[in-house]
Scaffold this motif. Structure first.
Motif, PDB file in Angstrom:
ATOM      1  N   ALA A  71      -4.414 -10.341  14.898  1.00 16.43           N
ATOM      2  CA  ALA A  71      -4.068 -11.699  14.496  1.00 16.43           C
ATOM      3  C   ALA A  71      -2.557 -11.844  14.492  1.00 16.43           C
ATOM      4  O   ALA A  71      -1.859 -11.016  13.918  1.00 16.43           O
ATOM      5  CB  ALA A  71      -4.631 -12.006  13.114  1.00 16.43           C
ATOM      6  N   THR A  72      -2.044 -12.882  15.136  1.00 16.74           N
ATOM      7  CA  THR A  72      -0.602 -13.115  15.096  1.00 16.74           C
ATOM      8  C   THR A  72      -0.199 -13.878  13.849  1.00 16.74           C
ATOM      9  O   THR A  72       0.986 -13.946  13.525  1.00 16.74           O
ATOM     10  CB  THR A  72      -0.145 -13.908  16.331  1.00 16.74           C
ATOM     11  OG1 THR A  72      -0.861 -15.143  16.389  1.00 16.74           O
ATOM     12  CG2 THR A  72      -0.378 -13.117  17.601  1.00 16.74           C
ATOM     13  N   VAL A  73      -1.181 -14.443  13.133  1.00 19.67           N
ATOM     14  CA  VAL A  73      -0.896 -15.243  11.957  1.00 19.67           C
ATOM     15  C   VAL A  73      -2.040 -15.076  10.953  1.00 19.67           C
ATOM     16  O   VAL A  73      -3.168 -14.752  11.339  1.00 19.67           O
ATOM     17  CB  VAL A  73      -0.719 -16.734  12.349  1.00 19.67           C
ATOM     18  CG1 VAL A  73      -2.000 -17.310  12.901  1.00 19.67           C
ATOM     19  CG2 VAL A  73      -0.193 -17.571  11.194  1.00 19.67           C
ATOM     20  N   ASN A  74      -1.758 -15.277   9.680  1.00 17.95           N
ATOM     21  CA  ASN A  74      -2.794 -15.124   8.664  1.00 17.95           C
ATOM     22  C   ASN A  74      -3.977 -16.070   8.897  1.00 17.95           C
ATOM     23  O   ASN A  74      -5.111 -15.780   8.512  1.00 17.95           O
ATOM     24  CB  ASN A  74      -2.200 -15.353   7.271  1.00 17.95           C
ATOM     25  CG  ASN A  74      -1.561 -16.724   7.118  1.00 17.95           C
ATOM     26  OD1 ASN A  74      -0.704 -17.087   7.924  1.00 17.95           O
ATOM     27  ND2 ASN A  74      -1.932 -17.459   6.098  1.00 17.95           N
ATOM     28  N   CYS A  75      -3.726 -17.217   9.553  1.00 18.67           N
ATOM     29  CA  CYS A  75      -4.785 -18.201   9.774  1.00 18.67           C
ATOM     30  C   CYS A  75      -5.868 -17.712  10.731  1.00 18.67           C
ATOM     31  O   CYS A  75      -6.979 -18.259  10.735  1.00 18.67           O
ATOM     32  CB  CYS A  75      -4.187 -19.501  10.311  1.00 18.67           C
ATOM     33  SG  CYS A  75      -2.936 -20.223   9.227  1.00 18.67           S
ATOM     34  N   SER A  76      -5.567 -16.744  11.561  1.00 19.10           N
ATOM     35  CA  SER A  76      -6.584 -16.230  12.488  1.00 19.10           C
ATOM     36  C   SER A  76      -7.166 -14.901  12.020  1.00 19.10           C
ATOM     37  O   SER A  76      -7.935 -14.262  12.746  1.00 19.10           O
ATOM     38  CB  SER A  76      -6.000 -16.077  13.894  1.00 19.10           C
ATOM     39  OG  SER A  76      -4.865 -15.231  13.888  1.00 19.10           O
ATOM     40  N   ALA A  77      -6.831 -14.473  10.804  1.00 21.65           N
ATOM     41  CA  ALA A  77      -7.330 -13.204  10.274  1.00 21.65           C
ATOM     42  C   ALA A  77      -8.848 -13.213  10.156  1.00 21.65           C
ATOM     43  O   ALA A  77      -9.526 -12.247  10.540  1.00 21.65           O
ATOM     44  CB  ALA A  77      -6.698 -12.912   8.922  1.00 21.65           C
ATOM     45  N   GLU A 129       1.827 -21.366  14.852  1.00 19.78           N
ATOM     46  CA  GLU A 129       2.566 -20.396  14.037  1.00 19.78           C
ATOM     47  C   GLU A 129       3.898 -20.027  14.692  1.00 19.78           C
ATOM     48  O   GLU A 129       4.121 -20.263  15.888  1.00 19.78           O
ATOM     49  CB  GLU A 129       1.731 -19.132  13.826  1.00 19.78           C
ATOM     50  CG  GLU A 129       1.423 -18.359  15.099  1.00 19.78           C
ATOM     51  CD  GLU A 129       0.150 -18.851  15.763  1.00 19.78           C
ATOM     52  OE1 GLU A 129      -0.296 -18.185  16.729  1.00 19.78           O
ATOM     53  OE2 GLU A 129      -0.407 -19.874  15.340  1.00 19.78           O
ATOM     54  N   MET A 130       4.784 -19.427  13.909  1.00 22.38           N
ATOM     55  CA  MET A 130       6.073 -18.986  14.432  1.00 22.38           C
ATOM     56  C   MET A 130       5.921 -17.740  15.298  1.00 22.38           C
ATOM     57  O   MET A 130       6.644 -17.569  16.270  1.00 22.38           O
ATOM     58  CB  MET A 130       7.032 -18.696  13.269  1.00 22.38           C
ATOM     59  CG  MET A 130       7.303 -19.906  12.376  1.00 22.38           C
ATOM     60  SD  MET A 130       7.973 -21.310  13.283  1.00 22.38           S
ATOM     61  CE  MET A 130       9.600 -20.680  13.696  1.00 22.38           C
ATOM     62  N   MET A 131       4.990 -16.859  14.951  1.00 24.00           N
ATOM     63  CA  MET A 131       4.750 -15.657  15.750  1.00 24.00           C
ATOM     64  C   MET A 131       3.883 -16.043  16.946  1.00 24.00           C
ATOM     65  O   MET A 131       2.667 -16.018  16.902  1.00 24.00           O
ATOM     66  CB  MET A 131       4.070 -14.577  14.901  1.00 24.00           C
ATOM     67  CG  MET A 131       3.687 -13.309  15.657  1.00 24.00           C
ATOM     68  SD  MET A 131       5.055 -12.497  16.494  1.00 24.00           S
ATOM     69  CE  MET A 131       5.954 -11.829  15.093  1.00 24.00           C
ATOM     70  N   GLN A 132       4.551 -16.420  18.036  1.00 24.56           N
ATOM     71  CA  GLN A 132       3.856 -16.942  19.207  1.00 24.56           C
ATOM     72  C   GLN A 132       3.482 -15.829  20.192  1.00 24.56           C
ATOM     73  O   GLN A 132       4.275 -14.938  20.485  1.00 24.56           O
ATOM     74  CB  GLN A 132       4.733 -17.975  19.925  1.00 24.56           C
ATOM     75  CG  GLN A 132       4.824 -19.313  19.210  1.00 24.56           C
ATOM     76  CD  GLN A 132       3.521 -20.087  19.319  1.00 24.56           C
ATOM     77  OE1 GLN A 132       2.930 -20.206  20.390  1.00 24.56           O
ATOM     78  NE2 GLN A 132       3.064 -20.620  18.188  1.00 24.56           N
ATOM     79  N   ILE A 133       2.253 -15.904  20.691  1.00 16.77           N
ATOM     80  CA  ILE A 133       1.768 -14.908  21.642  1.00 16.77           C
ATOM     81  C   ILE A 133       2.591 -14.939  22.927  1.00 16.77           C
ATOM     82  O   ILE A 133       2.931 -13.886  23.489  1.00 16.77           O
ATOM     83  CB  ILE A 133       0.283 -15.151  21.960  1.00 16.77           C
ATOM     84  CG1 ILE A 133      -0.560 -14.946  20.691  1.00 16.77           C
ATOM     85  CG2 ILE A 133      -0.188 -14.222  23.064  1.00 16.77           C
ATOM     86  CD1 ILE A 133      -2.014 -15.311  20.866  1.00 16.77           C
TER      87      ILE A 133
END
Length: 224
Positions: A129-135, A205-209
Motif C-alpha cells: 500500500a502506498t497510502v493508509n487508505c489502501s491498507a 495521496e502524496m506517495m505516488q506510484i
C-alpha cells in the motif's frame, strides 16, 4: 585460580583473568607478587631486559623502562611507549592458513537468483500500500488470493504478503518522513525473497506510484 591467558605465542607477557592477592605465583616461577594485581593486568612470562620490546597480541605495546623479572607485574611503572618498527606483515600467514583449510565440495541450496545479484530463499508476491487508505484493500486481496487456492498452480510461489502502513497521504514530499517511507516501500519491493510486487494506491495521496516508478526506472517485477 584461572590460568593466565597467553594471547599469542610470541608474547612475553600473559594476562590475568582474575585479581590476584599479594603472594600469588600465577606462573609457578617461585616469584610471588609483592602486592595485589587487578584482573586484566599483565605478568611477564620471562625476564625482559631494560629497553626490550613488550609483546602482547604478538605486537609491540611498549618497551621495558627497567629490568623486568619473570613473574613481575608489567604496567605503567615499568613499561614506556617508544617508537618501533610498524611492519605488521598483514596477511603474511594467509597462505599457510589457507593450506590448513580442508578442501570441500562447493555447497549449494535451492534459492532464487535475482537480477541484481541477490539470492532469495523464498519467492513471495508482495502487495504494498502506498497510502493508509489502501491498507484494507491489500490485506483483503491477500486473504482472498490465499483462500481461493489461486496460487496452487504455481508451486514456485511461496505465497502472498501484504505490507501496509499508516501514512502516505498528507505529508511533505521532500521531508524526512517521506524519504523513510519511500525507502521502506522500495525495500519491501526489492527484497530478495520477493519475486514480484504490486503497489496499490488511491490516487490522491502524496506517495505516488508513478513517481516511484520513474525513480526506479522500471525495476524488476514491480507494477501498479
Amino acid at each position: 585460580m584461572a590460568e593466565p591467558i597467553l594471547l599469542n605465542q610470541r608474547d612475553n607477557v600473559v594476562v590475568l583473568p582474575d585479581r590476584l592477592d599479594a603472594g600469588a605465583d600465577p606462573l609457578g616461577l617461585n616469584h610471588p607478587l609483592p602486592k595485589g594485581v587487578a584482573a586484566g593486568h599483565k605478568i611477564a612470562r620471562q625476564a625482559i631486559a631494560k629497553g626490550a620490546e613488550i609483546l602482547k597480541f604478538g605486537q609491540v605495546i611498549g618497551h621495558a623502562s627497567t629490568e623486568i623479572a619473570a613473574g613481575d607485574h608489567v604496567h605503567s611503572h615499568n613499561c614506556d611507549f617508544a617508537d618501533h618498527s610498524r611492519d605488521y606483515r598483514i596477511g603474511a600467514d594467509l597462505d599457510a592458513a589457507r593450506a590448513a583449510i580442508p578442501q570441500m565440495q562447493a555447497r549449494t541450496f535451492k534459492g532464487y537468483l535475482r537480477d541484481n545479484g541477490q539470492v532469495g530463499t523464498r519467492n513471495y508476491i508482495a502487495l504494498c500500500a502506498t497510502v493508509n487508505c489502501s491498507a484494507t484493500v491489500i490485506r483483503r486481496a491477500a486473504a482472498e488470493i490465499e483462500a481461493s487456492g489461486l496460487l496452487d498452480a504455481y508451486p514456485n510461489v511461496d505465497g502472498i504478503a501484504a505490507f501496509a502502513h499508516g501514512t502516505g497521504c498528507g505529508m511533505d514530499m521532500n521531508g524526512r518522513g517521506f524519504d523513510i517511507l519511500d525507502r521502506v516501500l522500495w525495500g519491501h519491493a526489492t527484497h530478495p525473497n520477493v519475486g514480484a510486487t504490486i503497489f496499490v494506491g488511491l490516487g490522491c495521496e502524496m506517495m505516488q506510484i508513478a513517481r516511484m516508478q520513474n525513480r526506479a526506472g522500471g525495476a524488476r517485477g514491480c507494477s501498479a
